[in-house]
Design an enzyme around this catalytic site. Structure first.
Site, PDB file in Angstrom:
ATOM      1  N   LYS A 195      -4.781 -49.349  -3.787  1.00 43.45           N
ATOM      2  CA  LYS A 195      -3.654 -48.459  -3.494  1.00 43.45           C
ATOM      3  C   LYS A 195      -2.386 -49.289  -3.532  1.00 43.45           C
ATOM      4  O   LYS A 195      -2.242 -50.261  -2.795  1.00 43.45           O
ATOM      5  CB  LYS A 195      -3.836 -47.811  -2.127  1.00 43.45           C
ATOM      6  CG  LYS A 195      -2.656 -46.930  -1.735  1.00 43.45           C
ATOM      7  CD  LYS A 195      -2.905 -46.185  -0.435  1.00 43.45           C
ATOM      8  CE  LYS A 195      -1.700 -45.346  -0.073  1.00 43.45           C
ATOM      9  NZ  LYS A 195      -1.912 -44.603   1.177  1.00 43.45           N
ATOM     10  N   LYS A 241      -4.978 -45.651  -6.974  1.00 50.93           N
ATOM     11  CA  LYS A 241      -3.861 -44.775  -6.631  1.00 50.93           C
ATOM     12  C   LYS A 241      -2.548 -45.523  -6.739  1.00 50.93           C
ATOM     13  O   LYS A 241      -2.466 -46.627  -6.219  1.00 50.93           O
ATOM     14  CB  LYS A 241      -4.069 -44.280  -5.196  1.00 50.93           C
ATOM     15  CG  LYS A 241      -2.965 -43.419  -4.673  1.00 50.93           C
ATOM     16  CD  LYS A 241      -3.210 -43.120  -3.229  1.00 50.93           C
ATOM     17  CE  LYS A 241      -2.022 -42.378  -2.682  1.00 50.93           C
ATOM     18  NZ  LYS A 241      -2.138 -42.086  -1.298  1.00 50.93           N
TER      19      LYS A 241
HETATM   20  C1  PBG Z   1      -1.378 -42.121   3.734  1.00 52.47           C
HETATM   21  C2  PBG Z   1      -1.328 -41.587   2.376  1.00 52.47           C
HETATM   22  C3  PBG Z   1      -0.262 -41.535   1.471  1.00 52.47           C
HETATM   23  C4  PBG Z   1      -0.712 -40.833   0.357  1.00 52.47           C
HETATM   24  C5  PBG Z   1      -2.038 -40.507   0.592  1.00 52.47           C
HETATM   25  N1  PBG Z   1      -2.417 -40.995   1.832  1.00 52.47           N
HETATM   26  C6  PBG Z   1       1.152 -41.961   1.600  1.00 52.47           C
HETATM   27  C7  PBG Z   1       1.524 -43.373   1.690  1.00 52.47           C
HETATM   28  O1  PBG Z   1       0.727 -44.291   1.608  1.00 52.47           O
HETATM   29  O2  PBG Z   1       2.727 -43.586   1.889  1.00 52.47           O
HETATM   30  C8  PBG Z   1       0.123 -40.508  -0.854  1.00 52.47           C
HETATM   31  C9  PBG Z   1      -0.313 -39.322  -1.622  1.00 52.47           C
HETATM   32  C10 PBG Z   1       0.664 -38.802  -2.601  1.00 52.47           C
HETATM   33  O3  PBG Z   1       1.753 -39.347  -2.851  1.00 52.47           O
HETATM   34  O4  PBG Z   1       0.325 -37.759  -3.181  1.00 52.47           O
HETATM   35  N2  PBG Z   1      -1.353 -43.492   3.845  1.00 52.47           N
END
Ligand code: PBG
Length: 323
Positions: free
Chosen positions: A194, A247
């Site tokens: 991520k 992601k």
């Molecule tokens: C929580 C989380 C996030 C997303 C999914 N789980 C936001 C982040 O890390 O700031 C992002 C999902 C999206 O942008 O569609 N940590």
């Protein structure tokens, strides 16, 4: 060799073109994220994500019924709680917003696969994904909260636990906690690679989870790195991740391809909020053909190697394909 070989021969007849198509989007692969908010107030549309709403629990259940009827059989839940606190204790309560939503959805649409996102950022006053010590997210303290949250979500009936926080060691700690509480059969889908991405902007509006100071670069990955993604994925697999995730998706197709080539666990990709917002905005302006670009984008994610695609477009795709 040309002129004997002519690659265009297979492109004339539309039936044949479909037959030799190497990649297909199936509704079985798609997961629709849902935002569920505390209280009875009616749904509010997220400004930067047309067609995506914060639902109250009753509306979320109705949405699940509609999605299921369309052939979307999996949702990923995010909660907007009534109160937040320093450590995210509200995320671990049996009557927390997501826990209640899971129970309601499973009671009314038992066939719906409910994936619970595990993270603290929606539940902490400071908006970071863990507990703050000396201005920094404390890794090991955060693991305990994530383990508690995961057990609580599994106890509420979540089918899959999906940690998105990017703390070191969380998959192992969550696996241990789930097993200790008898949840041996609940898989972990880990947000393994991520990235600290600008593409999450609209999500932070949707979930009210923007960090109040600093950013997430000390825990989420540097977009410049791909070899490091391999290390993240290796560790998660070793710690017991059943599914690994990349992601965002679109700007990270190389990482998805690498994940698929390097590991034998299923690979998920998260087509995130900013990717959705860009297509919706350009489509609304008439600058691109929204449906065509949506399908092309999802196809590219699939072609790169994703087995599972989490996308805000899931409902739209179902409506398009079942028309
Ligand atoms: C929580 C989380 C996030 C997303 C999914 N789980 C936001 C982040 O890390 O700031 C992002 C999902 C999206 O942008 O569609 N940590």
């Amino acid at each position: 060799m040309f002129p004997t070989t002519r690659l265009r021969r297979l492109r004339y007849n539309p039936v044949l073109r479909d037959m030799v198509s190497e990649t297909r989007i199936s509704l079985d692969d798609l997961v629709q994220p849902l935002f569920v908010k505390h209280g009875n107030a009616h749904k509010t549309e997220i400004l930067s994500m047309p067609g995506i709403y914060q639902f109250n629990i009753g509306e979320a259940v109705a949405e699940c019924q509609a999605l299921f009827a369309l052939g979307i059989r999996s949702v990923l839940l995010f909660g907007i709680p009534e109160h937040k606190d320093e450590h995210g204790h509200v995320a671990c309560m049996a009557d927390g917003i997501v826990q209640r939503a899971i129970r309601a959805i499973k009671a009314s649409v038992p066939g719906m696969l409910v994936i619970a996102d595990v993270c603290n950022c929606e539940y902490t006053t400071h908006g970071h994904c863990g507990s703050i010590v000396d201005g920094d997210v404390d890794n090991d303290m955060t693991l305990e909260m994530l383990a508690k949250q995961s057990v609580s979500l599994a106890a509420a009936g979540a089918d899959v636990i999906a940690p998105s926080d990017m703390m070191d060691g969380r998959v192992g700690r969550i696996r241990e906690a789930l097993d200790d509480h008898g949840f041996l059969k609940i898989p972990i889908m880990s947000y393994s690679a991520k990235y600290a991405s600008g593409f999450y902007g609209p999500f932070r509006d949707a979930a009210g989870s923007a960090p109040q100071f600093g950013d997430r670069r000390t825990y989420q990955m540097n977009p410049a790195n791909s070899r490091e993604a391999l290390r993240e994925m290796e560790l998660d697999v070793a710690e017991g991740a059943d599914i690994i995730m990349v992601k965002p998706a679109m700007s990270y197709l190389d990482i998805i391809a690498m994940a698929k080539a390097s590991f034998s666990v299923p690979v998920a990709a998260y087509n995130v909020s900013g990717e959705y917002a860009m297509v919706k905005a350009a489509g609304a302006n008439g600058w691109i053909d929204e449906q065509r670009v949506m399908m092309e984008m999802l196809l590219s994610i699939k072609r790169a190697g994703a087995d599972i695609i989490i996308t805000y477009f899931a409902g739209d795709v179902a409506r398009l394909l079942t028309k």
